[in-house]
Design an enzyme around this catalytic site. Structure first.
Site, PDB file in Angstrom:
ATOM      1  N   ALA A   1      43.728  21.023  41.733  1.00 31.25           N
ATOM      2  CA  ALA A   1      43.220  19.655  41.751  1.00 31.25           C
ATOM      3  C   ALA A   1      42.959  19.190  40.333  1.00 31.25           C
ATOM      4  O   ALA A   1      43.214  19.900  39.363  1.00 31.25           O
ATOM      5  CB  ALA A   1      41.962  19.577  42.592  1.00 31.25           C
ATOM      6  N   LYS A   2      42.433  17.974  40.264  1.00 32.45           N
ATOM      7  CA  LYS A   2      42.281  17.344  38.955  1.00 32.45           C
ATOM      8  C   LYS A   2      41.126  17.945  38.141  1.00 32.45           C
ATOM      9  O   LYS A   2      40.942  17.610  37.005  1.00 32.45           O
ATOM     10  CB  LYS A   2      42.061  15.849  39.149  1.00 32.45           C
ATOM     11  N   ARG A   3      40.362  18.846  38.788  1.00 33.92           N
ATOM     12  CA  ARG A   3      39.134  19.290  38.111  1.00 33.92           C
ATOM     13  C   ARG A   3      39.390  20.191  36.895  1.00 33.92           C
ATOM     14  O   ARG A   3      38.573  20.285  36.008  1.00 33.92           O
ATOM     15  CB  ARG A   3      38.233  20.022  39.112  1.00 33.92           C
TER      16      ARG A   3
END
Ligand code: GLU
Length: 319
Positions: free
Chosen positions: A250-252
């Site tokens: 994910a974008k994290r």
């Protein structure tokens, strides 16, 4: 000639999972001598950022991919940016309305989020819409229309959808799978399902290869193709990459972003080597150019399992 595409949404950076999907879509087409198209899916303007689209183009070129048509190189089916193609989506909405495929929906966000368990279960776009507004009488509609702008929903046909996935084989979905979906929001923004179908059809796309997170969009899109009298492309859905924590990438995590690797001096051939290895195309993650994979690519050799990215791989990619 076969025509494929990569169609990112510039609302976040591309990570190695996106890169793998792009690489596989590119290899599928390049190994068949076809044309590859890049399309920016910025239809949700408030969520899209032009600078991310620029970065994505730099990322993909850095990885060794190229395209015959796209936002930066133009082509006969342009523009290749969804926000510049709204007249086409509008035309399609009018056509679908004329043919009785759409109905106005007045449900509020609160009402929609209260749909705890809908008959058709969950889809990637949230709980399936239970069809509240599908059977409103013209009188009820008139009362609602006086106070509210509706969204427009596509009425899923009442029959199962079947298709053969070029990687995963035969797929069968129950009638109405995922529920009736929005093709135009009350604020005027067109839905992903509509825009992607109109563009793939208008751009002559024959092969759609994308992540398996979009698998449940496919019966919706096939239903739209049918409603519009357009031929469906062939679909292939590739498994997703999971992080060392067992969660979907994910974008994290900045370390998995192509832009981070590109600007911090990682060798793109190292990235391609891992992407090929994760896809089951090679036995070891040896550095290589994307173009070296063209002559050996065969979709049937692509692994059907989700892949877990190891810490070791991430360390190697982080230099
Ligand atoms: N724009 C979509 C996304 O970034 C992908 C569209 C598609 O491949 O059909 O998730």
């Amino acid at each position: 000639m076969r025509r494929g595409r990569f169609a990112p949404t510039p609302s976040g950076k591309l990570h190695i999972g996106n890169a793998r999907t792009a690489l596989l879509a590119w290899l599928q087409i390049r190994s068949a001598g076809g044309a590859f198209i890049l399309r920016m899916e910025d239809i949700d303007k408030p969520r899209s950022r032009p600078e991310l689209a620029v970065q994505m183009i730099d990322d993909l070129r850095w990885l060794g991919l190229n395209w015959d048509e796209g936002p930066d190189v133009g082509g006969p089916y342009g523009p290749y940016v969804q926000s510049m193609r709204e007249h086409l989506y509008d035309e399609a909405v009018q056509r679908l309305i004329r043919n009785g495929w759409l109905y106005p929906c007045y449900c509020s966000r609160a009402e929609l989020s209260a749909i705890a368990s809908a008959p058709h279960g969950l889809s990637s776009e949230g709980p399936a819409y239970p069809g509240t507004c599908r059977h409103r009488t013209p009188e009820e509609q008139a009362v609602k229309a006086a106070v509210k702008t509706p969204s427009m929903r596509f009425a899923m046909p009442d029959r199962p959808v079947r298709f053969v996935d070029a990687l995963l084989g035969e797929q069968l979905f129950d009638a109405g799978a995922g529920g009736d979906f929005v093709v135009k929001r009350a604020d005027g923004i067109f839905g992903y399902q509509l825009a992607v179908v109109i563009d793939d059809a208008a751009m002559g796309i024959t092969d759609v290869l994308r992540g398996s997170d979009l698998m449940d969009s496919t019966p919706r899109q096939i239903s739209l193709y049918e409603a519009l009298g357009l031929p469906s492309p062939h679909f292939a859905h590739v498994p997703l990459l999971f992080g060392p924590d067992g969660r979907r990438l994910a974008k994290r995590d900045d370390g998995i972003m192509l832009a981070t690797m590109r600007t911090s001096g990682t060798n793109p051939e190292t990235v391609v080597g891992w992407l090929a290895y994760w896809s089951g195309l090679t036995d070891r993650p040896e550095p290589m150019k994307a173009s070296e994979l063209i002559p050996v690519f065969d979709l049937s050799n692509v692994s059907k399992q989700t892949v877990t990215v190891t810490e070791e791989a991430l360390r190697e990619l982080d230099r």
